[in-house]
Design a protein around this motif. Structure first.
Motif, mmCIF file in Angstrom:
data_model
loop_
_atom_site.group_PDB
_atom_site.id
_atom_site.type_symbol
_atom_site.label_atom_id
_atom_site.label_comp_id
_atom_site.label_asym_id
_atom_site.label_seq_id
_atom_site.Cartn_x
_atom_site.Cartn_y
_atom_site.Cartn_z
ATOM 1 N N ARG A 141 0.774 -1.132 0.187
ATOM 2 C CA ARG A 141 -0.150 -0.297 -0.215
ATOM 3 C C ARG A 141 0.824 1.326 0.140
ATOM 4 O O ARG A 141 0.753 2.463 -0.487
ATOM 5 C CB ARG A 141 -0.977 -0.140 1.294
ATOM 6 C CG ARG A 141 -2.207 -1.067 1.034
ATOM 7 C CD ARG A 141 -2.790 -1.131 2.266
ATOM 8 N NE ARG A 141 -4.093 -1.871 2.375
ATOM 9 C CZ ARG A 141 -4.022 -3.182 2.339
ATOM 10 N NH1 ARG A 141 -3.030 -3.738 2.259
ATOM 11 N NH2 ARG A 141 -5.304 -3.816 1.924
ATOM 12 N N ALA A 170 -7.160 -1.164 -3.457
ATOM 13 C CA ALA A 170 -6.257 -0.909 -2.295
ATOM 14 C C ALA A 170 -5.486 0.416 -2.661
ATOM 15 O O ALA A 170 -5.313 0.677 -3.919
ATOM 16 C CB ALA A 170 -5.401 -1.724 -1.618
ATOM 17 N N ARG A 171 -4.916 1.116 -1.797
ATOM 18 C CA ARG A 171 -3.780 2.006 -2.177
ATOM 19 C C ARG A 171 -2.640 1.411 -2.864
ATOM 20 O O ARG A 171 -2.300 0.165 -2.616
ATOM 21 C CB ARG A 171 -3.414 2.864 -0.930
ATOM 22 C CG ARG A 171 -4.398 3.427 -0.070
ATOM 23 C CD ARG A 171 -3.918 4.258 1.208
ATOM 24 N NE ARG A 171 -4.900 4.845 1.882
ATOM 25 C CZ ARG A 171 -5.490 4.310 2.666
ATOM 26 N NH1 ARG A 171 -5.263 3.218 3.330
ATOM 27 N NH2 ARG A 171 -6.471 5.055 3.542
ATOM 28 N N ASP A 174 -2.001 -1.926 -6.078
ATOM 29 C CA ASP A 174 -3.358 -2.147 -6.535
ATOM 30 C C ASP A 174 -4.159 -1.099 -7.229
ATOM 31 O O ASP A 174 -4.582 -1.140 -8.213
ATOM 32 C CB ASP A 174 -4.526 -2.283 -5.058
ATOM 33 C CG ASP A 174 -4.046 -3.949 -4.635
ATOM 34 O OD1 ASP A 174 -3.223 -4.140 -4.539
ATOM 35 O OD2 ASP A 174 -5.231 -4.198 -3.906
#
Length: 398
Positions: A141, A170-171, A174
């Motif tokens: 992330r 996600a951060r 991703d």
């Protein structure tokens, strides 16, 4: 009167239609599937066992209170009502999404071949993306600029080669993977309900993915806020949808390593991008490489490794999904010899806190397999056992 009042029968493909066109759930069947999977202590494996044993989700719903009582439950089981299910159906329709059952044409094909695949998923967007060869991309992330740059390059090359990209919205890695595959096909798996994207800063991706021809997918109820324990559940879907999973930047205790473990358990190919030994974000990926993951420095490393799997799938070499039987004919319950109370006690005595394969229980007790599986269903619904990967079960302490 309920909106969904047609007979509980799947809508079949026309005679002569291709097998890939599949069988569609009727509205009544879809409603009962939603009620069953939203009922207390009913997970994907329990759902499948219930429908296989009793012949339909509707019949299974009627049996839940009795099964919990037999399993030793000391309070009524919460069974999702018709009103609850209809309300969730309406919420799904309002956001332009729909429910798809395993075995239906728009269900992710590789996810079906996993023992704990969700029986019903909510999707929004273009389901045809599921039928492109899928590759999962996961990672840190708090990704580095170099990690994001490499992700963009890798994903664009995979997209140009005809691959769909799967990730978790996600951060970090991703988000970079989704951004780079918006034009070629991307699949975002949510940890919460389909109306509860996380994190908030990725709302632009959440909105853009279905608009650009990609798809959003979740197994969780509408309105469900994602919690820490929901992300491993999401990760198993990411791995299950995909033919292979690529890890780019992952620390030693990264959630991406959970995805990698799950991918390995499912028999998916595992890839990792090497990184500097001085960067903690590469500790996990470098360890995966030491343990046998396929090294990736360019998209062709992935394309070459997956080519035989894609060829095999095209020739129909994937195993038949258990869900095919569930969808195919909800006619009669499985025949079973009468189960006495002493038989039930023998099965419970054979269980322990150590995960035990049901086949071992069958051999140990000498009972009919359907008798053993019925007692396991009862104990599961009463909250007395835990299910493990590979089908093993263990008895919870009283």
């Amino acid at each position: 009167m309920p909106r969904y009042n047609d007979p509980e029968r799947p809508l079949r493909a026309q005679p002569g239609a291709r097998r890939s066109e599949g069988i569609r759930l009727s509205d009544r069947q879809r409603l009962n599937w939603l009620r069953l999977i939203r009922s207390e202590n009913v997970g994907p494996v329990t759902f499948r066992d219930l429908v296989s044993h009793f012949g339909s989700a509707g019949d299974a719903l009627q049996m839940l209170p009795e099964l919990m009582r037999r399993g030793g439950g000391n309070r009524p089981i919460r069974v999702a009502t018709i009103e609850d299910a209809e309300r969730e159906m309406e919420q799904i329709e309002k956001i332009g999404a729909r429910f798809v059952g395993m075995g239906e044409p728009d269900y992710p094909p590789y996810l079906r071949h996993y023992e704990a695949s969700p029986p019903l998923v909510a999707i929004k967007g273009n389901a045809s993306v599921f039928h492109a060869p899928p590759v999962a991309i996961v990672g840190a992330r708090n990704s580095s600029a170099v990690g994001n740059r490499f992700t963009h390059r890798l994903v664009r090359e995979l997209g140009a080669a005809g691959y769909a990209i799967v990730s978790g919205l996600a951060r970090g890695i991703d988000a970079a993977a989704h951004e780079a595959s918006l034009e070629t096909g991307t699949i975002a798996v949510l940890a919460g309900g389909l109306d509860k994207p996380y994190p908030p800063e990725n709302m632009h991706l959440y909105n853009a993915i279905p608009e650009k021809g990609g798809v959003l997918i979740s197994e969780m109820p509408m309105g469900w806020e994602p919690r820490a324990r929901d992300f491993p559940r999401r990760n198993r879907i990411i791995a299950g949808i995909s033919l292979g999973l690529v890890v780019i930047e992952a620390a030693d205790r990264s959630g991406s390593l959970i995805s990698a473990r799950l991918a390995g358990e499912m028999g998916r190919l595992l890839f990792a991008v090497p990184g500097s030994p001085l960067d903690p974000r590469s500790a996990g990926t470098n360890r995966l490489l030491k343990n046998g993951a396929i090294l990736v420095t360019e998209a062709n490393d992935i394309v070459e490794a997956l080519a035989p799997l894609i060829s095999g799938a095209a020739q129909g070499e994937l195993p038949l999904s258990l869900s095919d039987n569930v969808l195919d004919d909800e006619a009669a319950a499985s025949p079973m010899p009468l189960l006495g109370e002493t038989d039930r006690e023998r099965i419970i005595e054979a269980l322990s806190p150590v995960p035990t394969d049901p086949d071992l229980l069958i051999r140990h007790t000498g009972l009919h397999p359907s008798q053993v599986f019925l007692v396991l269903l009862e104990l599961d619904l009463a909250g007395r056992i835990t299910r493990h990967s590979g089908g093993a079960v263990s008895l919870l302490p009283v």
